[in-house]
Design a protein around this motif. Structure first.
Motif, PDB file in Angstrom:
ATOM      1  N   ARG A 175       5.348   5.208   1.334  1.00 42.69           N
ATOM      2  CA  ARG A 175       5.292   3.781   1.015  1.00 42.69           C
ATOM      3  C   ARG A 175       5.756   3.030   2.250  1.00 42.69           C
ATOM      4  O   ARG A 175       6.363   3.597   3.160  1.00 42.69           O
ATOM      5  N   ARG A 176       5.479   1.735   2.255  1.00 38.60           N
ATOM      6  CA  ARG A 176       5.931   0.908   3.366  1.00 38.60           C
ATOM      7  C   ARG A 176       7.452   0.870   3.359  1.00 38.60           C
ATOM      8  O   ARG A 176       8.074   0.703   2.310  1.00 38.60           O
ATOM      9  N   ALA A 177       8.033   1.042   4.521  1.00 40.53           N
ATOM     10  CA  ALA A 177       9.492   1.005   4.643  1.00 40.53           C
ATOM     11  C   ALA A 177       9.994  -0.408   4.329  1.00 40.53           C
ATOM     12  O   ALA A 177       9.333  -1.382   4.672  1.00 40.53           O
ATOM     13  N   THR A 178      11.132  -0.474   3.687  1.00 38.63           N
ATOM     14  CA  THR A 178      11.764  -1.763   3.435  1.00 38.63           C
ATOM     15  C   THR A 178      12.263  -2.302   4.772  1.00 38.63           C
ATOM     16  O   THR A 178      12.875  -1.559   5.541  1.00 38.63           O
ATOM     17  N   PRO A 179      12.008  -3.561   5.081  1.00 39.61           N
ATOM     18  CA  PRO A 179      12.474  -4.119   6.362  1.00 39.61           C
ATOM     19  C   PRO A 179      13.960  -3.860   6.557  1.00 39.61           C
ATOM     20  O   PRO A 179      14.751  -4.015   5.629  1.00 39.61           O
ATOM     21  N   GLY A 180      14.308  -3.432   7.762  1.00 34.86           N
ATOM     22  CA  GLY A 180      15.718  -3.195   8.075  1.00 34.86           C
ATOM     23  C   GLY A 180      16.168  -1.772   7.806  1.00 34.86           C
ATOM     24  O   GLY A 180      17.310  -1.435   8.080  1.00 34.86           O
ATOM     25  N   TYR A 237       1.502   7.595  10.074  1.00 36.01           N
ATOM     26  CA  TYR A 237       1.976   6.665   9.047  1.00 36.01           C
ATOM     27  C   TYR A 237       3.406   6.210   9.307  1.00 36.01           C
ATOM     28  O   TYR A 237       3.741   5.027   9.105  1.00 36.01           O
ATOM     29  N   LEU A 238       4.268   7.106   9.769  1.00 36.50           N
ATOM     30  CA  LEU A 238       5.645   6.707  10.078  1.00 36.50           C
ATOM     31  C   LEU A 238       5.654   5.665  11.197  1.00 36.50           C
ATOM     32  O   LEU A 238       6.403   4.686  11.140  1.00 36.50           O
ATOM     33  N   THR A 239       4.798   5.846  12.191  1.00 36.22           N
ATOM     34  CA  THR A 239       4.687   4.889  13.292  1.00 36.22           C
ATOM     35  C   THR A 239       4.221   3.524  12.804  1.00 36.22           C
ATOM     36  O   THR A 239       4.572   2.498  13.378  1.00 36.22           O
ATOM     37  N   HIS A 240       3.449   3.523  11.714  1.00 31.72           N
ATOM     38  CA  HIS A 240       2.931   2.265  11.167  1.00 31.72           C
ATOM     39  C   HIS A 240       3.805   1.712  10.032  1.00 31.72           C
ATOM     40  O   HIS A 240       3.334   0.920   9.220  1.00 31.72           O
ATOM     41  N   GLY A 241       5.066   2.113   9.991  1.00 35.72           N
ATOM     42  CA  GLY A 241       6.011   1.484   9.076  1.00 35.72           C
ATOM     43  C   GLY A 241       6.131   2.097   7.698  1.00 35.72           C
ATOM     44  O   GLY A 241       6.713   1.483   6.805  1.00 35.72           O
ATOM     45  N   PHE A 242       5.612   3.296   7.508  1.00 36.67           N
ATOM     46  CA  PHE A 242       5.752   3.971   6.225  1.00 36.67           C
ATOM     47  C   PHE A 242       6.977   4.865   6.242  1.00 36.67           C
ATOM     48  O   PHE A 242       7.497   5.221   7.300  1.00 36.67           O
ATOM     49  N   GLU A 243       7.438   5.225   5.054  1.00 37.65           N
ATOM     50  CA  GLU A 243       8.535   6.174   4.903  1.00 37.65           C
ATOM     51  C   GLU A 243       8.197   7.123   3.772  1.00 37.65           C
ATOM     52  O   GLU A 243       7.396   6.795   2.885  1.00 37.65           O
ATOM     53  N   VAL A 244       8.827   8.292   3.807  1.00 39.05           N
ATOM     54  CA  VAL A 244       8.612   9.285   2.754  1.00 39.05           C
ATOM     55  C   VAL A 244       9.387   8.845   1.524  1.00 39.05           C
ATOM     56  O   VAL A 244      10.589   8.607   1.581  1.00 39.05           O
ATOM     57  N   LEU A 262       0.820  -1.206   0.000  1.00 41.03           N
ATOM     58  CA  LEU A 262       0.000   0.000   0.000  1.00 41.03           C
ATOM     59  C   LEU A 262       0.859   1.264   0.000  1.00 41.03           C
ATOM     60  O   LEU A 262       1.880   1.330   0.688  1.00 41.03           O
ATOM     61  N   VAL A 263       0.437   2.242  -0.775  1.00 36.87           N
ATOM     62  CA  VAL A 263       1.056   3.566  -0.769  1.00 36.87           C
ATOM     63  C   VAL A 263      -0.017   4.579  -0.399  1.00 36.87           C
ATOM     64  O   VAL A 263      -1.218   4.304  -0.498  1.00 36.87           O
ATOM     65  N   THR A 264       0.418   5.757   0.025  1.00 38.89           N
ATOM     66  CA  THR A 264      -0.526   6.822   0.343  1.00 38.89           C
ATOM     67  C   THR A 264       0.183   8.164   0.253  1.00 38.89           C
ATOM     68  O   THR A 264       1.414   8.228   0.203  1.00 38.89           O
ATOM     69  N   ASP A 265      -0.595   9.210   0.215  1.00 33.94           N
ATOM     70  CA  ASP A 265      -0.084  10.572   0.273  1.00 33.94           C
ATOM     71  C   ASP A 265      -0.625  11.220   1.532  1.00 33.94           C
ATOM     72  O   ASP A 265      -1.726  10.902   1.989  1.00 33.94           O
ATOM     73  N   PRO A 317       1.290  17.281  10.368  1.00 27.59           N
ATOM     74  CA  PRO A 317       2.313  16.463  11.023  1.00 27.59           C
ATOM     75  C   PRO A 317       1.748  15.281  11.811  1.00 27.59           C
ATOM     76  O   PRO A 317       2.417  14.256  11.934  1.00 27.59           O
ATOM     77  N   ASP A 318       0.523  15.400  12.328  1.00 27.32           N
ATOM     78  CA  ASP A 318      -0.066  14.273  13.054  1.00 27.32           C
ATOM     79  C   ASP A 318      -0.265  13.076  12.131  1.00 27.32           C
ATOM     80  O   ASP A 318       0.014  11.935  12.504  1.00 27.32           O
ATOM     81  N   ALA A 319      -0.767  13.334  10.927  1.00 28.13           N
ATOM     82  CA  ALA A 319      -0.978  12.239   9.970  1.00 28.13           C
ATOM     83  C   ALA A 319       0.359  11.628   9.560  1.00 28.13           C
ATOM     84  O   ALA A 319       0.493  10.404   9.495  1.00 28.13           O
TER      85      ALA A 319
END
Length: 156
Positions: free
Chosen positions: A147-152, A121-128, A106-109, A115-117
């Motif tokens: 997008r979802r952060a790559t593991p590691g 998303y960062l807390t739930h494993g997303f990255e810019v 999943l991706v999102t904008d 900043p709260d949003a």
């Protein structure tokens, strides 16, 4: 409210759009301080008459009362809103978890000025993954593409 179980379901269709629009407006007024009342009215009309029809909707409710919703189109989380009175109760996390179960990539904008949003998303494993100066309607509200952060890897 946190003790009340959250139920996720498909939308009841266009008859439910006024309720979803009210949830959207409550959420936006609580989190999008950068929007003017005219901006909110512009997007409110688009939400109810265009955007809700363009996505697959999931509604989150507690005790039979809709308190949040998400909309997905082609593996992109196009919207996730929680009524201002229900923020922090797990509704947003439940909607996001359900979306990720169905769409692991999943991706999102997110609005850069929300900043709260972004933190959610960062807390739930997303990255810019990128940035746009304009939103999807060509208006001057910068978006961060997530997008979802790559593991590691670490998130910013």
């Amino acid at each position: 409210m946190s003790a009340t179980p959250i139920t996720l379901r498909a939308t009841l269709g266009s008859a439910e759009y006024p309720t979803l629009t009210a949830i959207w407006q409550s959420a936006v007024e609580a989190t999008h301080s950068f929007l003017t009342p005219a901006d909110i009215e512009f997007y409110r009309e688009r939400i109810e008459n265009v955007y809700l029809d363009a996505v697959t909707l999931t509604v989150a409710e507690a005790d039979g009362v809709p308190l949040g919703f998400s909309g997905i189109a082609e593996g992109s989380l196009e919207m996730l809103f929680v009524h201002a009175d229900a923020r922090g109760t797990g509704i947003g996390g439940a909607l996001l978890t359900a979306a990720l179960t169905e769409y692991p990539t999943l991706v999102t904008d997110v609005n850069e000025q929300n900043p709260d949003a972004l933190g959610f998303y960062l807390t739930h494993g997303f990255e810019v993954a990128g940035r746009s100066e304009l939103d999807g309607d060509g208006r001057p509200f910068p978006l961060l593409h997530l997008r979802r952060a790559t593991p590691g890897t670490a998130t910013p």
